[in-house]
Design a protein around this motif. Sequence first.
Motif, PDB file in Angstrom:
ATOM      1  N   GLY A 190       0.789  -1.228   0.000  1.00 32.88           N
ATOM      2  CA  GLY A 190       0.000   0.000   0.000  1.00 32.88           C
ATOM      3  C   GLY A 190       0.820   1.275   0.000  1.00 32.88           C
ATOM      4  N   SER A 191       2.125   1.180  -0.302  1.00 28.26           N
ATOM      5  CA  SER A 191       2.980   2.371  -0.322  1.00 28.26           C
ATOM      6  C   SER A 191       2.744   3.192  -1.588  1.00 28.26           C
ATOM      7  CB  SER A 191       4.457   1.957  -0.262  1.00 28.26           C
ATOM      8  OG  SER A 191       4.856   1.375  -1.496  1.00 28.26           O
ATOM      9  N   ASP A 192       3.496   4.277  -1.705  1.00 30.20           N
ATOM     10  CA  ASP A 192       3.407   5.116  -2.905  1.00 30.20           C
ATOM     11  C   ASP A 192       3.714   4.326  -4.173  1.00 30.20           C
ATOM     12  OD1 ASP A 192       2.834   7.304  -1.335  1.00 30.20           O
ATOM     13  OD2 ASP A 192       4.883   8.109  -1.371  1.00 30.20           O
ATOM     14  N   LEU A 193       4.491   3.254  -4.042  1.00 26.33           N
ATOM     15  CA  LEU A 193       4.865   2.481  -5.216  1.00 26.33           C
ATOM     16  C   LEU A 193       3.645   1.938  -5.947  1.00 26.33           C
ATOM     17  CD1 LEU A 193       7.243   1.333  -6.859  1.00 26.33           C
ATOM     18  CD2 LEU A 193       7.155  -0.702  -5.401  1.00 26.33           C
ATOM     19  N   ASP A 194       2.644   1.500  -5.205  1.00 26.83           N
ATOM     20  CA  ASP A 194       1.433   0.973  -5.830  1.00 26.83           C
ATOM     21  C   ASP A 194       0.731   2.048  -6.654  1.00 26.83           C
ATOM     22  OD1 ASP A 194       1.139  -1.864  -4.557  1.00 26.83           O
ATOM     23  OD2 ASP A 194       1.603  -0.531  -2.894  1.00 26.83           O
ATOM     24  N   THR A 195       0.698   3.261  -6.108  1.00 28.77           N
ATOM     25  CA  THR A 195       0.088   4.379  -6.841  1.00 28.77           C
ATOM     26  C   THR A 195       0.880   4.695  -8.099  1.00 28.77           C
ATOM     27  OG1 THR A 195      -0.743   5.316  -4.770  1.00 28.77           O
ATOM     28  CG2 THR A 195      -0.616   6.789  -6.667  1.00 28.77           C
ATOM     29  N   TYR A 196       2.205   4.746  -7.964  1.00 30.07           N
ATOM     30  CA  TYR A 196       3.053   5.051  -9.121  1.00 30.07           C
ATOM     31  C   TYR A 196       2.835   4.036 -10.249  1.00 30.07           C
ATOM     32  CZ  TYR A 196       5.708   7.956  -5.798  1.00 30.07           C
ATOM     33  OH  TYR A 196       6.086   8.866  -4.865  1.00 30.07           O
ATOM     34  N   LEU A 197       2.807   2.752  -9.890  1.00 30.76           N
ATOM     35  CA  LEU A 197       2.669   1.712 -10.909  1.00 30.76           C
ATOM     36  C   LEU A 197       1.276   1.709 -11.524  1.00 30.76           C
ATOM     37  CD1 LEU A 197       4.615  -1.204  -9.174  1.00 30.76           C
ATOM     38  CD2 LEU A 197       5.344   0.128 -11.167  1.00 30.76           C
ATOM     39  N   ALA A 198       0.250   1.967 -10.724  1.00 32.13           N
ATOM     40  CA  ALA A 198      -1.119   2.017 -11.252  1.00 32.13           C
ATOM     41  C   ALA A 198      -1.285   3.190 -12.210  1.00 32.13           C
ATOM     42  CB  ALA A 198      -2.117   2.109 -10.107  1.00 32.13           C
ATOM     43  N   GLU A 199      -0.773   4.344 -11.820  1.00 33.37           N
ATOM     44  CA  GLU A 199      -0.876   5.515 -12.698  1.00 33.37           C
ATOM     45  C   GLU A 199      -0.041   5.320 -13.958  1.00 33.37           C
ATOM     46  OE1 GLU A 199       0.322   8.733 -10.188  1.00 33.37           O
ATOM     47  OE2 GLU A 199      -1.654   8.907  -9.219  1.00 33.37           O
ATOM     48  N   GLY A 200       1.128   4.693 -13.803  1.00 30.59           N
ATOM     49  CA  GLY A 200       1.971   4.432 -14.967  1.00 30.59           C
ATOM     50  C   GLY A 200       1.327   3.457 -15.926  1.00 30.59           C
ATOM     51  N   ALA A 201       0.661   2.428 -15.367  1.00 30.19           N
ATOM     52  CA  ALA A 201      -0.017   1.446 -16.220  1.00 30.19           C
ATOM     53  C   ALA A 201      -1.124   2.098 -17.028  1.00 30.19           C
ATOM     54  CB  ALA A 201      -0.575   0.319 -15.361  1.00 30.19           C
ATOM     55  N   GLU A 202      -1.837   3.032 -16.417  1.00 30.80           N
ATOM     56  CA  GLU A 202      -2.915   3.723 -17.137  1.00 30.80           C
ATOM     57  C   GLU A 202      -2.361   4.515 -18.321  1.00 30.80           C
ATOM     58  OE1 GLU A 202      -6.500   6.965 -16.203  1.00 30.80           O
ATOM     59  OE2 GLU A 202      -5.351   6.073 -14.552  1.00 30.80           O
TER      60      GLU A 202
END
Length: 338
Positions: free
Chosen positions: A306-318
């Motif tokens: 649940g760290s910032d990494l999950d957000t970064y990867l989700a936004e990058g995937a989009e």
Amino acid sequence: MPEPATKVSLTGIKPTGEPHLGNLIGAIRPALTLAEEYDSIYFIADYHALTSERDPAAFRHYTRSVAAAWVAAGLDPNRTIFYRQSDVPETFELTWIMSCVTGKGLMNRAHAYKAARDRNIEAGEDPDFGINMGLFNYPVLMAVDILIMEADVVPVGRDQAQHVEYAADIAGSFNHLYGDSYRFKIPEAVIPEEDSAHTVPGLDGRKMSKSYENTIPLFLPENKLKKLVRRIPTDSTPVEEPKNPDSSTVFQILEHFATPEVIADTRKRLEAGGVGWGELKNQLFEVLNAELAPLRDRYNELMEPGSDLDTYLAEGAEKARERAGRVLRSVRSAVGIS
């Protein structure tokens, strides 16, 4: 006239093993420097790792670890597209399409496949013993990684240049057949100059590499880092005797992380005598720990669920899927699927 659009640089990172000092100096930092010159795209090539990684827990760990390492080392997800390969299913549909325009003879000449066959032949085995189709088809998937992101340049080592050449060949085959409807960009490899500035010696003096099992992992806890540095082999030259810095693995590693002033002073003291290898190892540990401690702290934060990494990867995937989807729709139309 309007300024030409910035070219696109693509970097793929295969998650096989813990990131180490050699990765930081030889791959991560040089690749991140390209972000200053190009529109940069970075992806974790997790599906590529499946050709050899069979432990699901290790596979998940290494995928997250490599992603966290790049962010901790300075990758800015706000300035680049950063994603996991497995989060972009368009890549795998396009891989099948491009497989259908790729000659088997081209795949037969791929370095990794030829090397595996040669090892089997030398061992007296069937030439294709233990070789899976993932390894054989690897160059097509890598080509699609490049082509689906419309990359102009791909930074690679000299031993990886063939993959970019294959991407250009496969794109050319498609363009020959369907170029009236859609044409792929022809990518180019960017190969750094081979010099000692980007080659870090491992614990045994050879180039630091997971294949040699001689690495210093980037994010070891402080006490384990100190123990590993203390294990670096040295000769038996007495403390009071002059020493040749250039024959010392400890000093060669220090050169990659200390300031020029510290390096020059340490060289002078070693050549004069009176400095023992134990003292030099302590100095290397202090320099490494000062450099790596902030990276280690950030890495440990990012590795938490649940760290910032999950957000970064989700936004990058989009962002990546939007880019890949545009290319795939054009290709589907060109081949007559829609």
